[in-house]
Scaffold this motif. Structure first.
Motif, PDB file in Angstrom:
ATOM      1  N   SER A  87      -2.678  93.145  37.734  1.00 33.47           N
ATOM      2  CA  SER A  87      -2.964  94.106  38.803  1.00 33.47           C
ATOM      3  C   SER A  87      -3.167  93.445  40.157  1.00 33.47           C
ATOM      4  CB  SER A  87      -4.218  94.916  38.440  1.00 33.47           C
ATOM      5  OG  SER A  87      -4.065  95.549  37.183  1.00 33.47           O
ATOM      6  N   ILE A  88      -3.233  92.125  40.175  1.00 33.81           N
ATOM      7  CA  ILE A  88      -3.381  91.402  41.440  1.00 33.81           C
ATOM      8  C   ILE A  88      -2.045  91.444  42.178  1.00 33.81           C
ATOM      9  CG2 ILE A  88      -3.864  89.168  42.507  1.00 33.81           C
ATOM     10  CD1 ILE A  88      -5.535  88.488  40.006  1.00 33.81           C
ATOM     11  N   SER A 140       1.225  90.622  44.164  1.00 33.73           N
ATOM     12  CA  SER A 140       1.964  89.363  44.194  1.00 33.73           C
ATOM     13  C   SER A 140       1.868  88.693  45.564  1.00 33.73           C
ATOM     14  CB  SER A 140       3.436  89.609  43.861  1.00 33.73           C
ATOM     15  OG  SER A 140       4.172  88.405  43.976  1.00 33.73           O
ATOM     16  N   PRO A 141       1.581  87.389  45.580  1.00 28.33           N
ATOM     17  CA  PRO A 141       1.572  86.663  46.854  1.00 28.33           C
ATOM     18  C   PRO A 141       2.979  86.258  47.291  1.00 28.33           C
ATOM     19  CG  PRO A 141       1.006  85.173  45.078  1.00 28.33           C
ATOM     20  CD  PRO A 141       1.167  86.539  44.453  1.00 28.33           C
ATOM     21  N   LEU A 142       3.946  86.474  46.403  1.00 26.35           N
ATOM     22  CA  LEU A 142       5.329  86.086  46.682  1.00 26.35           C
ATOM     23  C   LEU A 142       6.065  87.217  47.399  1.00 26.35           C
ATOM     24  CD1 LEU A 142       6.193  84.516  43.201  1.00 26.35           C
ATOM     25  CD2 LEU A 142       5.492  83.305  45.281  1.00 26.35           C
ATOM     26  N   PRO A 143       7.121  86.890  48.107  1.00 27.50           N
ATOM     27  CA  PRO A 143       7.917  87.947  48.756  1.00 27.50           C
ATOM     28  C   PRO A 143       8.674  88.764  47.712  1.00 27.50           C
ATOM     29  CG  PRO A 143       9.004  85.821  48.968  1.00 27.50           C
ATOM     30  CD  PRO A 143       7.640  85.534  48.392  1.00 27.50           C
ATOM     31  N   ASP A 144       9.102  89.951  48.111  1.00 24.82           N
ATOM     32  CA  ASP A 144       9.908  90.773  47.211  1.00 24.82           C
ATOM     33  C   ASP A 144      11.189  90.028  46.858  1.00 24.82           C
ATOM     34  OD1 ASP A 144       7.947  92.599  47.581  1.00 24.82           O
ATOM     35  OD2 ASP A 144       9.187  94.086  48.619  1.00 24.82           O
ATOM     36  N   MET A 145      11.557  90.103  45.580  1.00 29.48           N
ATOM     37  CA  MET A 145      12.766  89.424  45.111  1.00 29.48           C
ATOM     38  C   MET A 145      13.613  90.399  44.306  1.00 29.48           C
ATOM     39  SD  MET A 145      11.415  85.622  43.964  1.00 29.48           S
ATOM     40  CE  MET A 145      10.089  86.242  42.908  1.00 29.48           C
ATOM     41  N   ASN A 146      14.899  90.450  44.633  1.00 27.18           N
ATOM     42  CA  ASN A 146      15.841  91.308  43.926  1.00 27.18           C
ATOM     43  C   ASN A 146      17.142  90.552  43.709  1.00 27.18           C
ATOM     44  OD1 ASN A 146      14.503  94.197  44.201  1.00 27.18           O
ATOM     45  ND2 ASN A 146      14.341  93.213  46.193  1.00 27.18           N
ATOM     46  N   LEU A 147      17.839  90.921  42.631  1.00 32.68           N
ATOM     47  CA  LEU A 147      19.205  90.435  42.474  1.00 32.68           C
ATOM     48  C   LEU A 147      20.059  91.278  43.408  1.00 32.68           C
ATOM     49  CD1 LEU A 147      19.492  89.972  38.595  1.00 32.68           C
ATOM     50  CD2 LEU A 147      19.079  88.235  40.342  1.00 32.68           C
ATOM     51  N   GLU A 148      20.616  90.656  44.420  1.00 35.52           N
ATOM     52  CA  GLU A 148      21.215  91.380  45.538  1.00 35.52           C
ATOM     53  C   GLU A 148      22.259  92.406  45.126  1.00 35.52           C
ATOM     54  OE1 GLU A 148      22.615  88.686  48.450  1.00 35.52           O
ATOM     55  OE2 GLU A 148      20.671  87.739  48.786  1.00 35.52           O
ATOM     56  N   GLY A 155       3.403  95.403  44.297  1.00 35.45           N
ATOM     57  CA  GLY A 155       2.661  96.168  43.299  1.00 35.45           C
ATOM     58  C   GLY A 155       3.119  95.952  41.876  1.00 35.45           C
ATOM     59  N   ILE A 156       4.312  95.404  41.704  1.00 36.51           N
ATOM     60  CA  ILE A 156       4.845  95.134  40.365  1.00 36.51           C
ATOM     61  C   ILE A 156       5.263  93.661  40.309  1.00 36.51           C
ATOM     62  CG2 ILE A 156       5.517  97.425  39.587  1.00 36.51           C
ATOM     63  CD1 ILE A 156       8.209  97.045  40.892  1.00 36.51           C
ATOM     64  N   PRO A 157       4.260  92.788  40.244  1.00 30.27           N
ATOM     65  CA  PRO A 157       4.508  91.350  40.379  1.00 30.27           C
ATOM     66  C   PRO A 157       5.124  90.708  39.141  1.00 30.27           C
ATOM     67  CG  PRO A 157       2.198  91.734  39.921  1.00 30.27           C
ATOM     68  CD  PRO A 157       2.828  93.087  40.088  1.00 30.27           C
ATOM     69  N   LEU A 158       5.915  89.685  39.389  1.00 27.56           N
ATOM     70  CA  LEU A 158       6.519  88.928  38.295  1.00 27.56           C
ATOM     71  C   LEU A 158       5.454  88.291  37.413  1.00 27.56           C
ATOM     72  CD1 LEU A 158       9.131  87.797  37.016  1.00 27.56           C
ATOM     73  CD2 LEU A 158       8.965  85.868  38.612  1.00 27.56           C
ATOM     74  N   HIS A 159       4.330  87.899  38.030  1.00 26.70           N
ATOM     75  CA  HIS A 159       3.301  87.222  37.227  1.00 26.70           C
ATOM     76  C   HIS A 159       2.671  88.148  36.186  1.00 26.70           C
ATOM     77  CE1 HIS A 159       0.460  88.687  40.515  1.00 26.70           C
ATOM     78  NE2 HIS A 159      -0.181  89.061  39.419  1.00 26.70           N
ATOM     79  N   ALA A 160       2.885  89.461  36.323  1.00 24.68           N
ATOM     80  CA  ALA A 160       2.366  90.385  35.308  1.00 24.68           C
ATOM     81  C   ALA A 160       3.050  90.141  33.967  1.00 24.68           C
ATOM     82  CB  ALA A 160       2.578  91.828  35.758  1.00 24.68           C
ATOM     83  N   GLY A 161       4.373  90.013  34.004  1.00 25.30           N
ATOM     84  CA  GLY A 161       5.109  89.738  32.773  1.00 25.30           C
ATOM     85  C   GLY A 161       4.790  88.374  32.207  1.00 25.30           C
ATOM     86  N   ALA A 202      -3.540 102.214  42.422  1.00 22.25           N
ATOM     87  CA  ALA A 202      -4.359 101.312  41.606  1.00 22.25           C
ATOM     88  C   ALA A 202      -3.595 101.028  40.315  1.00 22.25           C
ATOM     89  CB  ALA A 202      -5.720 101.938  41.307  1.00 22.25           C
ATOM     90  N   MET A 203      -2.758  99.996  40.330  1.00 15.51           N
ATOM     91  CA  MET A 203      -1.910  99.721  39.181  1.00 15.51           C
ATOM     92  C   MET A 203      -2.697  99.286  37.949  1.00 15.51           C
ATOM     93  SD  MET A 203       0.944 100.694  40.186  1.00 15.51           S
ATOM     94  CE  MET A 203       1.924 100.224  38.763  1.00 15.51           C
TER      95      MET A 203
END
Length: 208
Positions: free
Chosen positions: A36-37, A39-47, A57-63, A185-186
Motif C-alpha cells: 500500500s506504500i 511507489s517511489p519509482l516513476p510510472d512504467m509501461n510497455l510502450e 497507486g499500483i506499485p511493482l513492489h506490491a507483487g 486507500a489501496m
C-alpha cells in the motif's frame, strides 16, 4: 508452540493448522501494508502494448513483496528447492502484473461501453460497475496465477479443492477495489486480499 519447522534442515511441513493460518495471515497483512506504500519509482509501461508495470497507486513492489511472502511459505512448508520457490515468486509477480492489467482493461471496456445509456448518472454508474468488475476479474487472475505458482513446489495446492478455493477467495475480495479507489486507500484492497489469499494457500497445505 514448537518452531522446529523453521529450521533449514527440517523436512518442510506446515505447523499445526491454527498456527499456520495465524502466521500466514500476519505475513499477508504485512505484505499488504508494504504493497500500500506508494511507489517511489516513476510510472512504467510497455510502450506499444500499454501494459502497466508500475504506477504510484499500483506499485511493482506490491507483487514483489507478496511474492516473497508466498515463496517463503513454500520454502518453509512445502519444498526446499530454491528453483521451485523462485518460480513461485516469479509467477506471483506475473500474477500481480496480469491482475492489474486485466482490471485496467475491464474497467476501460465498461467505461467505454453504452451501459446505462445516456441517462443522468450513467457515467458514475459505469464507473462503479467497472471497478467492481475490474476487481472481480483482476482478483481471479491474480489468485489463479498465484495458485499455479504455489503448485510447483506444493503438490497439495494442485488439488482442485485447494486451487479453486484460492481463486474464489481472490475473486471475491477483488471488488474491494471499488472502496479502495473511492476512498483513495489501496490498503482496503491489498491488506485483506493478500492476507486471505495467503491464508487460503496455507489452508490448502494443511488440508487433508
Amino acid at each position: 508452540m514448537k518452531w522446529d519447522f523453521l529450521k533449514a534442515d527440517t523436512l518442510p511441513r506446515p505447523p499445526p493448522g491454527a498456527h499456520a493460518v495465524a502466521i500466514v495471515a500476519g505475513v499477508g497483512v504485512l505484505t499488504g501494508l508494504i504493497s500500500s506504500i506508494p511507489s517511489p519509482l516513476p510510472d512504467m509501461n510497455l510502450e506499444d502494448a500499454g501494459f502497466v508495470l508500475n504506477a504510484t497507486g499500483i506499485p511493482l513492489h506490491a507483487g514483489i513483496a507478496f511474492g516473497i511472502g508466498v515463496a517463503g511459505m513454500m520454502w518453509l512448508w512445502a519444498d526446499r528447492d530454491p528453483a521451485k520457490c523462485l518460480l513461485t515468486l516469479a509467477l506471483v509477480l506475473i500474477g500481480w502484473l496480469a491482475a492489474i492489467n486485466t482490471a485496467n482493461d475491464v474497467f476501460s471496456a465498461v467505461i467505454g461501453s453504452d451501459l446505462f445509456g445516456t441517462v443522468t448518472g450513467a457515467k458514475a454508474s459505469r464507473e462503479v460497475v467497472g471497478l467492481l468488475a475490474a476487481g472481480l476479474s483482476g482478483g481471479a487472475v491474480g489468485a489463479g496465477l498465484t495458485a499455479f505458482g504455489c503448485g510447483i513446489p506444493a503438490e497439495p495446492i494442485r488439488r482442485p479443492k485447494s486451487w479453486i478455493l484460492i481463486v474464489i477467495v481472490g475473486a471475491g475480495l477483488g471488488p474491494l477495489l471499488y472502496p479502495a479507489v473511492d476512498l483513495d486507500a489501496m490498503a482496503i484492497l491489498f491488506v485483506p486480499w493478500q492476507a486471505l489469499v495467503a491464508t487460503s494457500i496455507a489452508y490448502g497445505l494443511i488440508r487433508t
